[in-house]
Design a protein around this motif. Structure first.
Motif, PDB file in Angstrom:
ATOM      1  N   LEU A  83       0.829  -1.214   0.000  1.00  0.00           N
ATOM      2  CA  LEU A  83       0.000   0.000   0.000  1.00  0.00           C
ATOM      3  C   LEU A  83       0.858   1.257   0.000  1.00  0.00           C
ATOM      4  O   LEU A  83       0.575   2.217  -0.722  1.00  0.00           O
ATOM      5  CB  LEU A  83      -0.912   0.008   1.229  1.00  0.00           C
ATOM      6  N   GLN A  84       1.905   1.224   0.819  1.00  0.00           N
ATOM      7  CA  GLN A  84       2.799   2.389   0.901  1.00  0.00           C
ATOM      8  C   GLN A  84       3.493   2.617  -0.444  1.00  0.00           C
ATOM      9  O   GLN A  84       3.604   3.756  -0.900  1.00  0.00           O
ATOM     10  CB  GLN A  84       3.860   2.173   1.999  1.00  0.00           C
ATOM     11  N   TRP A 121       2.426   1.673  -3.362  1.00  0.00           N
ATOM     12  CA  TRP A 121       1.402   2.091  -4.325  1.00  0.00           C
ATOM     13  C   TRP A 121       1.120   3.586  -4.170  1.00  0.00           C
ATOM     14  O   TRP A 121       1.041   4.318  -5.153  1.00  0.00           O
ATOM     15  CB  TRP A 121       0.138   1.267  -4.092  1.00  0.00           C
ATOM     16  N   LYS A 122       1.009   4.021  -2.906  1.00  0.00           N
ATOM     17  CA  LYS A 122       0.751   5.441  -2.643  1.00  0.00           C
ATOM     18  C   LYS A 122       1.916   6.299  -3.125  1.00  0.00           C
ATOM     19  O   LYS A 122       1.711   7.382  -3.670  1.00  0.00           O
ATOM     20  CB  LYS A 122       0.550   5.661  -1.133  1.00  0.00           C
ATOM     21  N   LEU A 157       2.016   6.857  -6.893  1.00  0.00           N
ATOM     22  CA  LEU A 157       0.855   7.521  -7.494  1.00  0.00           C
ATOM     23  C   LEU A 157       1.193   8.915  -8.030  1.00  0.00           C
ATOM     24  O   LEU A 157       0.619   9.372  -9.000  1.00  0.00           O
ATOM     25  CB  LEU A 157      -0.257   7.665  -6.447  1.00  0.00           C
ATOM     26  N   GLN A 214      -0.649  15.896   2.085  1.00  0.00           N
ATOM     27  CA  GLN A 214      -0.819  14.447   1.881  1.00  0.00           C
ATOM     28  C   GLN A 214      -1.991  14.170   0.948  1.00  0.00           C
ATOM     29  O   GLN A 214      -1.918  13.290   0.093  1.00  0.00           O
ATOM     30  CB  GLN A 214      -1.026  13.754   3.217  1.00  0.00           C
ATOM     31  N   ASP A 215      -3.074  14.936   1.131  1.00  0.00           N
ATOM     32  CA  ASP A 215      -4.245  14.752   0.263  1.00  0.00           C
ATOM     33  C   ASP A 215      -3.905  15.070  -1.196  1.00  0.00           C
ATOM     34  O   ASP A 215      -4.417  14.432  -2.113  1.00  0.00           O
ATOM     35  CB  ASP A 215      -5.396  15.654   0.720  1.00  0.00           C
ATOM     36  N   ARG A 230      -1.010  14.689  -2.373  1.00  0.00           N
ATOM     37  CA  ARG A 230       0.133  13.818  -2.640  1.00  0.00           C
ATOM     38  C   ARG A 230       1.336  14.646  -3.121  1.00  0.00           C
ATOM     39  O   ARG A 230       1.997  14.308  -4.107  1.00  0.00           O
ATOM     40  CB  ARG A 230      -0.243  12.738  -3.654  1.00  0.00           C
TER      41      ARG A 230
END
Lengths: 190, 169
Positions: free
Chosen positions: A39-40, A42-43, A46, A147-148, A150
């Motif tokens: 998950l990390q 993948w984030k 992105l 963070q939102d 990115r």
């Protein structure tokens, strides 16, 4: 001899069961770890929120204590600029951003919002004072907004259209006032 | 006179002490400036919010210097260590903490390494035990050396086992 065999069987069964549960537990643990790491990763890959995506909504408490909410941004062209006082390229574009903001003074359809990333309030206020920045600015508490979006680093700017969709993304500083006004004017249809 | 002298000394001493305490109560003196060590004691438990994996006490960037100054300011204002950590979390998020709070997925950090270490230890122990228990034939196959089939000690255990079995029958 038979008696001995009969006595050892339940023990063996218990051992086998214990082994099976241990294995299941270990594999579960490995799976959870892989999931978290995945998950990390993948984030991380992105990248920033891109053009055409819905802009993440946020509220920002400004340095003067006032608050900007999503309602204040609705139906407007919003320029969201992430910056920090310790960021040298942010200094390079401070004049351009302030000039562009002054250019749109009196235009209710345009809003500039400065989001101060990982900074101390003292240094941030000194920065704003040094460059005469007057558009709304506030700290990104807990780095939630960055963070939102990115965000990859400062400076980074997102221009959001009247529908709340990201229309332009710039990683790095603006080079001129025209670079900013051209994009905003196009969105305003003027 | 012999009694009076010590009494006078005691009185004078008390007067001096009281005077000192009154003076210190009246004059707060300059604000205490926290030493570098005091600042770094807190800074080492915080990570630079913008550089990767660098504790704040050893980080050399200008931004880190600002954060250390901020810690100093807060200490001067009388903030406790915990209050300063909380402030940093509010400002920059939990990622600045050297020791993440024990909740949610963070528990993995605390649970997985000891479990992995324990599991590794158990596995190693079992492997070692298995290898020492291997049959003479396996030993020959793996080492190419023939070992004596039984030792006097083995015979002793065999006879003990046989005796035990006889008793059970």
């Amino acid at each position: 001899m038979t008696e001995i065999q009969m006595q050892s069987n339940p023990d063996e069964q218990n051992n086998a069961q214990g082994k099976r549960w241990s294995l299941i537990f270990v594999w579960l643990l490995v799976a959870v770890l892989l999931l978290v790491v995945g998950l990390q990763l993948w984030k991380a890959q992105l990248g920033v929120v891109g053009v055409g995506e819905v802009a993440p909504k946020f509220s920002l408490t400004l340095f003067d204590g006032e608050e900007i909410t999503p309602a204040d941004m609705e139906g407007k062209v919003v320029l969201v600029n992430f910056w920090a006082s310790w960021c040298i390229p942010c200094e390079d574009e401070a004049y351009e951003l302030q000039s562009a903001w002054e250019y749109y003074q009196g235009n209710e359809e345009v809003l500039f919002v400065g989001v101060d990333y990982s900074d101390t309030n003292t240094a941030a206020l000194e920065f704003l004072d040094k460059f005469g920045v007057t558009y709304p600015n506030g700290p990104d508490l807990g780095t939630r907004i960055s963070q939102d979006y990115r965000m990859q680093g400062v400076p980074e700017t997102f221009i959001i259209d009247q529908e709340g969709i990201i229309a332009y993304v710039l990683i790095g500083p603006f080079q001129s006032v025209e670079q900013i006004t051209t994009i905003i004017d196009a969105l305003l249809g003027s | 006179m012999k009694l009076k002298l010590p009494l006078v000394i005691v009185f004078l001493l008390l007067l001096t002490l009281t005077g000192t305490s009154i003076a210190s109560a009246q004059d707060p003196g300059p604000e205490p400036t926290p030493s570098e060590d005091e600042v770094n004691r807190i800074a080492k438990n915080l990570y630079c919010p913008v550089c990767e994996n660098i504790p704040l006490d050893v980080c050399e960037s200008a931004a880190c210097a600002q954060w250390r100054d901020q810690i100093r300011e807060k200490l001067v204002e009388g903030w406790t260590e915990e209050q300063i950590y909380d402030y940093f979390v509010v400002q920059y998020g939990e990622r600045v903490l050297a020791e993440p709070p024990r909740r949610g997925l963070n528990w993995l950090i605390y649970i997985v390494p000891p479990i992995a270490l324990l599991a590794g230890g158990v596995l190693l122990y079992r492997l070692l035990r298995k290898s020492t228990r291997s049959t003479p034939e396996e030993n020959v196959a793996s080492t190419g050396k023939v070992k004596p089939e039984s030792t006097p000690q083995d015979d002793k255990y065999t006879s003990l086992l046989e005796e035990e079995l006889k008793k059970r029958q």
